[in-house]
Design a protein around this motif. Structure first.
Motif, short mmCIF file in Angstrom:
data_model
loop_
_atom_site.label_atom_id
_atom_site.label_comp_id
_atom_site.label_asym_id
_atom_site.label_seq_id
_atom_site.Cartn_x
_atom_site.Cartn_y
_atom_site.Cartn_z
N VAL A 15 -10.34 -13.67 -26.26
CA VAL A 15 -9.70 -12.71 -25.35
C VAL A 15 -10.14 -12.96 -23.91
CG1 VAL A 15 -9.58 -10.26 -24.71
CG2 VAL A 15 -9.36 -10.93 -27.10
N LEU A 16 -11.42 -13.24 -23.73
CA LEU A 16 -11.94 -13.49 -22.39
C LEU A 16 -11.24 -14.67 -21.73
CD1 LEU A 16 -14.17 -12.80 -20.26
CD2 LEU A 16 -15.52 -14.58 -21.35
N PHE A 17 -11.16 -15.81 -22.44
CA PHE A 17 -10.59 -17.01 -21.83
C PHE A 17 -9.05 -17.03 -21.88
CE2 PHE A 17 -14.91 -18.56 -22.48
CZ PHE A 17 -15.15 -19.08 -21.22
N SER A 18 -8.44 -16.25 -22.74
CA SER A 18 -6.98 -16.25 -22.83
C SER A 18 -6.34 -15.15 -22.00
CB SER A 18 -6.54 -16.09 -24.29
OG SER A 18 -6.98 -17.17 -25.04
N ALA A 19 -7.07 -14.12 -21.63
CA ALA A 19 -6.46 -13.01 -20.90
C ALA A 19 -7.25 -12.64 -19.64
CB ALA A 19 -6.34 -11.79 -21.80
N VAL A 20 -8.53 -12.40 -19.76
CA VAL A 20 -9.31 -11.88 -18.64
C VAL A 20 -9.49 -12.92 -17.54
CG1 VAL A 20 -11.53 -10.89 -17.98
CG2 VAL A 20 -10.47 -10.23 -20.14
N VAL A 21 -9.92 -14.12 -17.89
CA VAL A 21 -10.16 -15.15 -16.87
C VAL A 21 -8.87 -15.52 -16.13
CG1 VAL A 21 -10.87 -17.55 -16.52
CG2 VAL A 21 -12.26 -16.04 -17.93
N PRO A 22 -7.73 -15.76 -16.83
CA PRO A 22 -6.51 -16.06 -16.07
C PRO A 22 -6.10 -14.94 -15.11
CG PRO A 22 -6.23 -16.75 -18.32
CD PRO A 22 -7.52 -15.99 -18.27
N LEU A 23 -6.19 -13.69 -15.55
CA LEU A 23 -5.86 -12.58 -14.66
C LEU A 23 -6.81 -12.53 -13.47
CD1 LEU A 23 -4.97 -9.77 -17.21
CD2 LEU A 23 -3.42 -10.96 -15.66
N ALA A 24 -8.09 -12.72 -13.70
CA ALA A 24 -9.06 -12.72 -12.62
C ALA A 24 -8.79 -13.87 -11.64
CB ALA A 24 -10.47 -12.81 -13.18
N LEU A 25 -8.45 -15.05 -12.17
CA LEU A 25 -8.14 -16.18 -11.30
C LEU A 25 -6.95 -15.87 -10.39
CD1 LEU A 25 -8.50 -19.29 -13.62
CD2 LEU A 25 -9.64 -18.95 -11.44
N ILE A 26 -5.94 -15.26 -10.93
CA ILE A 26 -4.77 -14.94 -10.12
C ILE A 26 -5.13 -13.92 -9.05
CG2 ILE A 26 -2.50 -13.83 -10.18
CD1 ILE A 26 -2.17 -15.12 -12.97
N ILE A 27 -5.87 -12.90 -9.42
CA ILE A 27 -6.23 -11.87 -8.45
C ILE A 27 -7.11 -12.46 -7.35
CG2 ILE A 27 -7.55 -9.74 -8.16
CD1 ILE A 27 -6.42 -8.89 -10.91
N VAL A 28 -8.08 -13.29 -7.72
CA VAL A 28 -8.97 -13.90 -6.72
C VAL A 28 -8.20 -14.86 -5.82
CG1 VAL A 28 -10.90 -15.50 -6.47
CG2 VAL A 28 -11.08 -13.58 -8.04
N ARG A 29 -7.33 -15.69 -6.39
CA ARG A 29 -6.65 -16.72 -5.60
C ARG A 29 -5.49 -16.18 -4.77
NH1 ARG A 29 -8.01 -22.28 -5.80
NH2 ARG A 29 -5.81 -22.59 -5.47
N TYR A 30 -4.86 -15.09 -5.21
CA TYR A 30 -3.63 -14.65 -4.56
C TYR A 30 -3.69 -13.28 -3.92
CZ TYR A 30 -1.20 -18.67 -6.35
OH TYR A 30 -0.81 -19.95 -6.60
N SER A 31 -4.82 -12.62 -3.95
CA SER A 31 -4.86 -11.29 -3.36
C SER A 31 -5.58 -11.33 -2.03
CB SER A 31 -5.56 -10.32 -4.31
OG SER A 31 -6.92 -10.66 -4.43
N THR A 32 -5.21 -10.41 -1.17
CA THR A 32 -5.93 -10.21 0.08
C THR A 32 -6.23 -8.73 0.17
OG1 THR A 32 -3.88 -9.90 1.28
CG2 THR A 32 -4.81 -12.12 1.28
#
Length: 171
Positions: A15-32
């Motif tokens: 669950v961590l690598f299939s859901a949490v990490v991808p969502l966190a990557l998107i938020i970190v890379r694309y949010s301001t």
């Protein structure tokens, strides 16, 4: 099936690598996050939104579709019972449950394609400038999913009977 420590750890890592990490990557890379006197804002770019939808679709495929297949099996049994049962109260309960299952199937089957269409229409106009960032983020998400796949395989191979069998000390 018996839930062992290894099985639980593998599921959590999946669950961590299939859901949490991808969502966190998107938020970190694309949010301001702007912390100004005027307002505190949280903005995600259009490609970030596309990636979020992609990740939600993948999460749906990994977790929700299993539940939907269980619902379809229940639906088959209920339809057979609907043909054979005679009690009006029981028939009404079966009809109500079948309506719930049908509604869930339609909603889950329709939301993701509609989101893809809407996001694609909006994103094609804004996508050119962010392709490099998008491809890098997709690469990181792919690596994360690959790691999640490994833990999902390990999770699925952890099978122990609830009663009996060798314990190996993994309860």
């Amino acid at each position: 099936m018996k839930m062992t420590k290894n099985r639980l750890v593998f599921f959590i890592l999946h669950v961590l690598f299939s859901a949490v990490v991808p969502l966190a990557l998107i938020i970190v890379r694309y949010s301001t996050i702007d912390n100004t006197k005027a307002a505190v804002g949280f903005k995600v770019s259009i490609t970030g939104i596309m990636l979020l939808i992609f990740v939600f679709w993948t999460i749906k495929k990994l977790f929700v579709d299993k539940k939907l297949s269980d619902l379809k099996a229940q639906k088959s049994v209920m339809l057979a019972n609907l043909k054979t049962k005679q009690d009006p109260a029981e028939l009404a309960a079966l009809e109500k449950e079948l309506k719930s299952i049908n509604t869930l199937e339609v909603v889950f089957g329709s939301i993701i394609p509609l989101l893809f269409i809407v996001v694609a229409i909006i994103a094609f106009k804004a996508l050119e400038a962010q392709l490099v960032k998008l491809s890098a983020t997709l690469g990181y998400i792919g690596i994360s999913y690959a790691i999640g796949l490994i833990f999902n395989i390990l999770y699925s191979r952890e099978i122990h009977a609830k009663n009996g069998g060798e314990d190996n000390g993994n309860e």
